[in-house]
Design an enzyme around this catalytic site. Structure first.
Site, PDB file in Angstrom:
ATOM      1  N   HIS A 189       0.845  -1.190   0.000  1.00 37.53           N
ATOM      2  CA  HIS A 189       0.000   0.000   0.000  1.00 37.53           C
ATOM      3  C   HIS A 189       0.877   1.235   0.000  1.00 37.53           C
ATOM      4  O   HIS A 189       1.959   1.252   0.599  1.00 37.53           O
ATOM      5  CB  HIS A 189      -0.908   0.006   1.236  1.00 37.53           C
ATOM      6  CG  HIS A 189      -2.042   0.975   1.148  1.00 37.53           C
ATOM      7  ND1 HIS A 189      -1.901   2.309   1.476  1.00 37.53           N
ATOM      8  CD2 HIS A 189      -3.338   0.818   0.756  1.00 37.53           C
ATOM      9  CE1 HIS A 189      -3.061   2.921   1.300  1.00 37.53           C
ATOM     10  NE2 HIS A 189      -3.941   2.050   0.861  1.00 37.53           N
TER      11      HIS A 189
ATOM     12  N   ASP B 225      -7.934  -4.283  -0.936  1.00 33.71           N
ATOM     13  CA  ASP B 225      -8.386  -4.853  -2.200  1.00 33.71           C
ATOM     14  C   ASP B 225      -8.184  -6.362  -2.249  1.00 33.71           C
ATOM     15  O   ASP B 225      -8.932  -7.076  -2.923  1.00 33.71           O
ATOM     16  CB  ASP B 225      -7.626  -4.218  -3.371  1.00 33.71           C
ATOM     17  CG  ASP B 225      -7.870  -2.732  -3.483  1.00 33.71           C
ATOM     18  OD1 ASP B 225      -9.048  -2.347  -3.519  1.00 33.71           O
ATOM     19  OD2 ASP B 225      -6.901  -1.963  -3.519  1.00 33.71           O
TER      20      ASP B 225
END
Length: 374
Positions: free
Chosen positions: A259, A310
């Site tokens: 991330h 995700d």
């Protein structure tokens, strides 16, 4: 002297009371509430109120907001016509972006609850974006468009529209938690895009259309679709190790891993992982979560990278029977509350965004040669 920060990393562009992402610690706050305090404990509608008013609602306030949201679900006929006539092979996120822009041409308020026009627009967008996604999905299959209902939550209503049937309480609760987890995330690319457009004093529909365009990218909201495509390409748990080794050797990006902000585990990921495991067990189709877990383990051990929101949301949506190309639109549906809240906040104390750039082109003083001498 101006400081150059590629991608604006580390640059504070504005103040906000809405969200705080503490990447080094793996903590996410909505208006001072830890995401772990909210997920599974409050509904998405409560989070919408929280983001709009910077506090959780009492029962009367929640009922009032819920009434307003449900009263705005009807789409203008012109937008419905577009959804039914649009190319069937168009990407749903592109249809959503265009339909949201079209809504700005109508902007007719139907509820009778007194509020500012900007707040009314925000509520309308939160209410209608799910209908847009579901209606296009039905239309492209040649199916009828179920009439909107006013007796279902935002999560249940979306599932009802795409299937034509009222979902189970378990499915509703699962999607509701997913909505809560995706509602807000600080100055991410799409939210910042919305605020930049809003800072010009353009309208909210323009700001949100731009945000959807930013979300579409595979480095942002499009990543969850990439996760399922990756799992489908791998095929089975016994092929994971070799696939990942080959991907790493080719320096390919492993979707859903790592991330931009979080340097430790994404705090939203454990909630989605738990739901993914539960759904996989109920469906008797464990290979998706087995592959996901193996990929996550390898990447953590080899690269020190963790799964992000995700990574597991893809399995959750897939297990709910939602088509892969609706994953990013679902992200937009839930993030609509955060986007519109940020636009409202931007307008409270507006300052046009106008960053500087550092020129690194040819030396100054270039001379224009006649065209025949170039």
């Amino acid at each position: 002297m101006a400081v150059v920060s590629k991608g604006l990393e580390g640059v504070v562009a504005a103040e906000t009371e809405l969200g705080e992402v503490k990447g080094q610690e793996g903590i996410l706050y909505y208006c001072g509430y830890d995401i772990n305090e909210l997920a599974g404990h409050v509904s998405y509608e409560e989070v919408v109120y929280l983001l709009f008013h910077n506090r959780l609602p009492n029962r009367y306030e929640l009922d009032k907001l819920t009434t307003a949201l449900r009263a705005e679900r009807e789409l203008p006929q012109g937008v419905i016509d577009f959804l039914t006539r649009a190319p069937k092979d168009a990407k749903p996120i592109d249809i959503m972006r265009t339909a949201v822009s079209m809504l700005g041409c109508y902007n007719v308020s139907r509820h009778d609850l007194a509020m500012s026009e900007n707040m009314a627009t925000a509520i309308r967008l939160v209410s209608q974006v799910g209908v847009i996604a579901a209606y296009f999905h039905r239309a492209r299959q040649g199916l009828d468009l179920p009439p909107v209902r006013k007796d279902l939550s935002e999560a249940a209503h979306f599932l009802y529209l795409i299937t034509g049937e009222v979902p189970s309480k378990e499915a509703e609760a699962t999607l509701d938690v997913a909505y809560v987890l995706h509602a807000e995330h600080g100055f991410n690319a799409s939210t910042f895009t919305a605020r930049v457009v809003a800072s010009t004093l353009s309208d909210m529909y323009s700001a949100i259309s731009a945000a959807i365009g930013a979300l579409k990218g595979p480095l942002h909201g499009g990543a969850n679709e990439g996760v399922i495509h990756m799992l489908e390409e791998i095929g089975s748990p016994d092929k994971v190790d070799a696939w990942v080794e080959d991907a790493l050797a080719q320096k390919k990006k492993i979707m859903g891993i790592g991330h931009r902000v979080y340097k430790v585990l994404d705090p939203r990921a454990p909630h989605l992982k738990t739901m993914a495991i539960k759904l996989s067990n109920e469906l008797g189709e464990a290979k998706w979560i087995q592959m996901s877990e193996r990929i996550a383990t390898i990447m953590r051990e080899r690269k020190g990278l963790n799964a992000n929101v995700d990574f597991y949301s893809a399995t959750v949506y897939y297990s709910l029977g939602i088509p892969t190309d609706l994953f990013t639109p679902i992200f937009a549906i839930s993030r609509m509350s955060g986007w519109t809240a940020h636009v409202l906040e931007q307008w409270k104390d507006n300052r046009l965004f106008r960053p500087l750039s550092e020129y690194v082109g040819k030396p100054y003083g270039q001379k224009v040669l006649p065209i025949d001498e170039r």
